[in-house]
Design a protein around this motif. Structure first.
Motif, PDB file in Angstrom:
ATOM      1  N   UNK A  29       0.833  -1.201   0.000  1.00  0.00           N
ATOM      2  CA  UNK A  29       0.000   0.000   0.000  1.00  0.00           C
ATOM      3  C   UNK A  29       0.871   1.256   0.000  1.00  0.00           C
ATOM      4  N   UNK A  30       1.882   1.282   0.863  1.00  0.00           N
ATOM      5  CA  UNK A  30       2.765   2.442   0.923  1.00  0.00           C
ATOM      6  C   UNK A  30       3.614   2.559  -0.346  1.00  0.00           C
ATOM      7  N   UNK A  31       3.945   1.417  -0.957  1.00  0.00           N
ATOM      8  CA  UNK A  31       4.687   1.475  -2.213  1.00  0.00           C
ATOM      9  C   UNK A  31       3.848   2.124  -3.306  1.00  0.00           C
ATOM     10  N   UNK A 142      -6.514   5.993   5.764  1.00  0.00           N
ATOM     11  CA  UNK A 142      -6.039   4.670   6.162  1.00  0.00           C
ATOM     12  C   UNK A 142      -4.716   4.820   6.904  1.00  0.00           C
ATOM     13  N   UNK A 143      -4.647   4.259   8.107  1.00  0.00           N
ATOM     14  CA  UNK A 143      -3.442   4.381   8.912  1.00  0.00           C
ATOM     15  C   UNK A 143      -2.562   3.145   8.804  1.00  0.00           C
ATOM     16  N   UNK A 144      -1.263   3.387   8.708  1.00  0.00           N
ATOM     17  CA  UNK A 144      -0.255   2.340   8.703  1.00  0.00           C
ATOM     18  C   UNK A 144       0.727   2.640   9.824  1.00  0.00           C
ATOM     19  N   UNK A 164      -7.048   8.170   1.188  1.00  0.00           N
ATOM     20  CA  UNK A 164      -7.419   7.089   0.271  1.00  0.00           C
ATOM     21  C   UNK A 164      -7.656   7.590  -1.152  1.00  0.00           C
ATOM     22  N   UNK A 165      -8.303   8.722  -1.296  1.00  0.00           N
ATOM     23  CA  UNK A 165      -8.664   9.222  -2.622  1.00  0.00           C
ATOM     24  C   UNK A 165      -7.434   9.660  -3.419  1.00  0.00           C
ATOM     25  N   UNK A 166      -6.513  10.362  -2.758  1.00  0.00           N
ATOM     26  CA  UNK A 166      -5.342  10.905  -3.452  1.00  0.00           C
ATOM     27  C   UNK A 166      -4.122   9.995  -3.370  1.00  0.00           C
ATOM     28  N   UNK A 167      -4.200   8.985  -2.502  1.00  0.00           N
ATOM     29  CA  UNK A 167      -3.054   8.117  -2.248  1.00  0.00           C
ATOM     30  C   UNK A 167      -1.825   8.957  -1.902  1.00  0.00           C
TER      31      UNK A 167
END
Length: 216
Positions: A29-31, A142-144, A164-167
């Motif tokens: 997800x972070x990638x 979204x939290x990591x 989430x929308x803009x990543x």
């Protein structure tokens, strides 16, 4: 003092460490966030930075700033200080001191951190954990959770909130082992705005009454 704090905010924007195993879902997800940001021609953001300690829940310090990025070139406005990186040199302009400090940029030097690392610092050095989801001002976040793999790190954990929308990174909450909690919140995020190279150029003639301190 302000120039020291400017370095602190850049350091906060770009902390790196060593590689380790991680939650594949969170890592992927972070990638995706990092890859999307790399494709932007430019990034412009307004942010709020605050800090608290373990004995006082109220912010000891809270202020706002603005950052423009074009690849690694940057212009940071923070605490009445402007910091410009033109690809070769870093210019720190203090209005209060009427001084410009000029230093050479040296890759891999801890004193030459780049704010652009905010968007990829997490690629190495952390274990990842998928955390909660929240809706903040209409944005799904979204939290990591990131935990340093270096046991000697001064950082206990970092919580990244992703829009989430803009990543893109919405917030970064860093908790140090000494109890200090530092929070960066991105108030506005714009990408691919037109920026000329002159935007990241220091013009000495614009500061005729300033002391020009060329360190190296």
């Amino acid at each position: 003092m302000k120039k020291i704090f400017i370095y602190s905010i850049i350091s906060f924007l770009s902390i790196t460490s060593m590689v380790a195993q991680s939650s594949q879902r969170a890592k992927n997800y972070l990638q995706e966030v990092s890859n999307r940001t790399k494709n932007y021609q430019s990034v412009s953001l307004d942010f709020t930075y605050s800090s608290t300690n373990k004995t006082d829940l109220e912010p000891q310090y809270q202020t706002t700033g603005h950052l423009d990025l074009q690849n690694d070139l940057y212009k940071l406005e923070f605490m009445d200080v402007v910091r410009i990186f033109d690809g070769k040199k870093v210019y720190t302009i203090s209005e209060e001191d009427m001084e410009v400090t000029i230093t050479n940029y040296t890759k891999n030097n801890p004193n030459s951190l780049l704010p652009s690392d905010l968007f990829n610092f997490f690629q190495t050095g952390y274990d990842f954990q998928w955390d909660t989801t929240a809706v903040i001002q209409g944005k799904k976040i979204q939290y990591i959770k990131l935990t340093p793999t270096d046991k000697n790190s001064e950082i206990e954990s970092i919580l990244l909130g992703i829009d989430e929308a803009k990543k893109s990174i919405y917030t970064k909450v860093q908790i140090d082992k000494n109890g200090t909690k530092s929070t960066l919140v991105v108030n506005s995020f714009q990408s691919n705005l037109p920026m000329s190279k002159n935007h990241f150029t220091f013009t000495e003639s614009a500061y005729p009454d300033y002391y020009i301190n060329k360190i190296d």
